[in-house]
Design a protein around this motif. Structure first.
Motif, PDB file in Angstrom:
ATOM      1  N   ARG A  13      -7.562  14.720 -14.115  1.00 14.66           N
ATOM      2  CA  ARG A  13      -6.427  15.353 -13.118  1.00 14.66           C
ATOM      3  C   ARG A  13      -5.372  14.708 -12.508  1.00 14.66           C
ATOM      4  NH1 ARG A  13     -10.213  19.350 -11.172  1.00 14.66           N
ATOM      5  NH2 ARG A  13     -11.994  17.850 -11.156  1.00 14.66           N
ATOM      6  N   VAL A  14      -6.006  13.689 -12.303  1.00 14.12           N
ATOM      7  CA  VAL A  14      -5.277  12.494 -10.413  1.00 14.12           C
ATOM      8  C   VAL A  14      -3.979  12.369 -11.563  1.00 14.12           C
ATOM      9  CG1 VAL A  14      -4.951  11.469  -9.112  1.00 14.12           C
ATOM     10  CG2 VAL A  14      -6.146  12.549  -8.645  1.00 14.12           C
ATOM     11  N   GLY A  73      -7.817  10.856  -3.502  1.00 14.02           N
ATOM     12  CA  GLY A  73      -7.938  12.636  -3.313  1.00 14.02           C
ATOM     13  C   GLY A  73      -8.260  12.151  -1.278  1.00 14.02           C
ATOM     14  N   ASP A  75     -10.275  13.384  -0.471  1.00 17.35           N
ATOM     15  CA  ASP A  75     -11.751  13.504  -0.458  1.00 17.35           C
ATOM     16  C   ASP A  75     -12.315  12.035  -0.442  1.00 17.35           C
ATOM     17  OD1 ASP A  75     -10.803  13.269  -2.640  1.00 17.35           O
ATOM     18  OD2 ASP A  75     -12.385  14.041  -3.781  1.00 17.35           O
ATOM     19  N   ALA A  94      -3.603  17.874  -6.921  1.00 18.49           N
ATOM     20  CA  ALA A  94      -4.957  18.081  -8.056  1.00 18.49           C
ATOM     21  C   ALA A  94      -5.937  18.074  -6.230  1.00 18.49           C
ATOM     22  CB  ALA A  94      -5.706  16.298  -7.320  1.00 18.49           C
ATOM     23  N   ARG A  95      -5.457  19.859  -5.959  1.00 20.24           N
ATOM     24  CA  ARG A  95      -5.494  20.477  -4.608  1.00 20.24           C
ATOM     25  C   ARG A  95      -7.065  20.995  -5.073  1.00 20.24           C
ATOM     26  NH1 ARG A  95      -1.955  22.085  -1.286  1.00 20.24           N
ATOM     27  NH2 ARG A  95       0.427  21.557  -1.431  1.00 20.24           N
ATOM     28  N   CYS A  96      -8.121  21.507  -3.600  1.00 15.91           N
ATOM     29  CA  CYS A  96      -8.824  21.424  -3.603  1.00 15.91           C
ATOM     30  C   CYS A  96      -9.501  21.946  -2.199  1.00 15.91           C
ATOM     31  CB  CYS A  96     -10.196  20.716  -5.053  1.00 15.91           C
ATOM     32  SG  CYS A  96     -10.055  19.575  -4.416  1.00 15.91           S
ATOM     33  N   LEU A 158     -16.891  19.452  -3.797  1.00 14.81           N
ATOM     34  CA  LEU A 158     -14.884  19.698  -3.865  1.00 14.81           C
ATOM     35  C   LEU A 158     -15.761  21.183  -4.692  1.00 14.81           C
ATOM     36  CD1 LEU A 158     -13.647  16.990  -4.922  1.00 14.81           C
ATOM     37  CD2 LEU A 158     -13.773  17.632  -2.801  1.00 14.81           C
ATOM     38  N   ASP A 160     -12.360  24.455  -6.816  1.00 19.63           N
ATOM     39  CA  ASP A 160     -11.231  24.885  -6.945  1.00 19.63           C
ATOM     40  C   ASP A 160     -11.440  26.694  -7.914  1.00 19.63           C
ATOM     41  OD1 ASP A 160      -8.762  25.125  -7.884  1.00 19.63           O
ATOM     42  OD2 ASP A 160      -9.026  24.225  -9.550  1.00 19.63           O
TER      43      ASP A 160
HETATM   44  P1  ATP Z   1     -15.735  10.126 -11.329  1.00 21.78           P
HETATM   45  O1  ATP Z   1     -15.240  10.690 -12.790  1.00 21.78           O
HETATM   46  O2  ATP Z   1     -14.495   8.540 -12.012  1.00 21.78           O
HETATM   47  O3  ATP Z   1     -16.793  10.074 -11.215  1.00 21.78           O
HETATM   48  P2  ATP Z   1     -14.534  12.161  -9.931  1.00 21.78           P
HETATM   49  O4  ATP Z   1     -15.565  13.101 -10.200  1.00 21.78           O
HETATM   50  O5  ATP Z   1     -13.987  11.703  -7.712  1.00 21.78           O
HETATM   51  O6  ATP Z   1     -14.915  10.275 -10.374  1.00 21.78           O
HETATM   52  P3  ATP Z   1     -12.390  13.607 -10.578  1.00 21.78           P
HETATM   53  O7  ATP Z   1     -13.534  14.626 -11.043  1.00 21.78           O
HETATM   54  O8  ATP Z   1     -11.652  12.970 -11.456  1.00 21.78           O
HETATM   55  O9  ATP Z   1     -12.807  11.990 -10.974  1.00 21.78           O
HETATM   56  O10 ATP Z   1     -12.047  13.582  -9.637  1.00 21.78           O
HETATM   57  C1  ATP Z   1     -10.620  12.971  -8.822  1.00 21.78           C
HETATM   58  C2  ATP Z   1     -10.406  13.868  -7.355  1.00 21.78           C
HETATM   59  O11 ATP Z   1      -9.498  15.056  -7.945  1.00 21.78           O
HETATM   60  C3  ATP Z   1     -11.114  14.386  -6.553  1.00 21.78           C
HETATM   61  O12 ATP Z   1     -11.281  12.987  -5.819  1.00 21.78           O
HETATM   62  C4  ATP Z   1     -10.542  15.246  -5.879  1.00 21.78           C
HETATM   63  O13 ATP Z   1      -9.405  14.549  -4.920  1.00 21.78           O
HETATM   64  C5  ATP Z   1      -9.627  15.655  -7.062  1.00 21.78           C
HETATM   65  N1  ATP Z   1     -10.502  17.244  -7.240  1.00 21.78           N
HETATM   66  C6  ATP Z   1     -11.887  16.758  -7.721  1.00 21.78           C
HETATM   67  N2  ATP Z   1     -12.339  17.822  -8.188  1.00 21.78           N
HETATM   68  C7  ATP Z   1     -11.091  18.361  -8.553  1.00 21.78           C
HETATM   69  C8  ATP Z   1     -10.692  20.280  -8.640  1.00 21.78           C
HETATM   70  N3  ATP Z   1     -11.808  21.584  -8.530  1.00 21.78           N
HETATM   71  N4  ATP Z   1      -9.444  21.150  -8.147  1.00 21.78           N
HETATM   72  C9  ATP Z   1      -8.802  20.313  -7.725  1.00 21.78           C
HETATM   73  N5  ATP Z   1      -8.963  19.230  -7.148  1.00 21.78           N
HETATM   74  C10 ATP Z   1     -10.240  18.155  -7.166  1.00 21.78           C
END
Ligand code: ATP
Ligand code: MG
Length: 210
Positions: A13-14, A73, A75, A94-96, A158, A160
């Motif tokens: 998503r990022v 993020g 986070d 990528a807001r949450c 996290l 959303d």
């Molecule tokens: P990986 O899947 O590589 O182990 P990850 O689970 O942190 O890592 P993503 O799930 O793609 O990877 O999340 C990447 C970033 O997107 C997070 O660090 C956070 O900032 C943001 N993010 C995570 N979950 C959500 C969500 N439900 N809605 C919006 N943004 C999110």
């Protein structure tokens, strides 16, 4: 090369939400990142490349200067403490929210509550701040199932839409932080390559403001 820029960013998503912003700066990957197996992507600007890394690894690449810039993020940044990074821009993507969640029917906990999370540092700081003594249990994912299985009393994760929580019989108890992705910059690179990095930040800030 002196004035090349490497941007570290995570797939998913990022990247999906960052690409339209970068495109407005004229930076477009030469291959489709989600299709290609390549993890280093050249772009339409010969002096800008993207490196695709795990979300939690983005600050590491930038702190060490392997990438001058990164998109991560909040986070991830809260967990990654260091002082080699600037965080000049909230990209609003990528807001949450980072929350404490627990079972809908709260059970009485004897002794210290057990908190399952991958955000160990942030959770520890949050509960210390609240004056609550807890035991932190580190997980790397699927935190939502921990309370139902009896591994933990609550989780820090996290959210959303909240659908995943609801599907696992959990509800939000407290909000720890509003999360979005930030531009991060290696501090030394800001000095060495300020001539290209500062205009990049300025232009990106304009795109984000729109
Ligand atoms: P990986 O899947 O590589 O182990 P990850 O689970 O942190 O890592 P993503 O799930 O793609 O990877 O999340 C990447 C970033 O997107 C997070 O660090 C956070 O900032 C943001 N993010 C995570 N979950 C959500 C969500 N439900 N809605 C919006 N943004 C999110
Ligand atoms: Mg994930």
């Amino acid at each position: 090369m002196a004035d090349t820029l490497t941007i570290a960013i995570s797939k998913g998503r990022v990247l999906q939400e960052a690409l339209p912003l970068l495109a407005q700066l004229g930076i477009v990957p030469l291959e489709d990142p989600e299709q290609s197996r390549r993890l280093i992507l050249q772009t339409s600007q010969a002096d800008v490349r993207l490196v695709l890394v795990r979300a939690a690894d983005v600050p590491t690449y930038v702190e060490h200067g392997t990438a001058e810039l990164g998109i991560a993020g909040k986070d991830v940044l809260l967990e990654y403490e260091c002082d080699g990074l600037y965080e000049p821009l909230d990209l609003g993507i990528a807001r949450c929210r980072m929350v404490v969640a627990g079972p809908k029917q709260t059970r009485k906990v004897r002794g210290r509550a057990r908190i399952a999370t991958k955000y160990v540092r942030t959770a520890r700081a949050y509960f210390a701040d609240q004056g609550e003594q807890v035991e932190i249990i580190r997980l790397y994912g699927s935190m939502e199932i921990a309370p139902g299985l009896g591994l933990a009393d609550r989780i820090v994760d996290l959210v959303d839409s909240g659908r995943t929580l609801a599907a696992n019989n959990l509800e939000i108890l407290e909000t720890i932080a509003e999360i979005s992705s930030r531009l991060i910059v290696n501090k030394a690179a800001m000095k060495m390559k300020g001539g290209v990095i500062r205009p990049f930040i300025r232009r990106l800030a304009e795109v984000v403001r729109k």
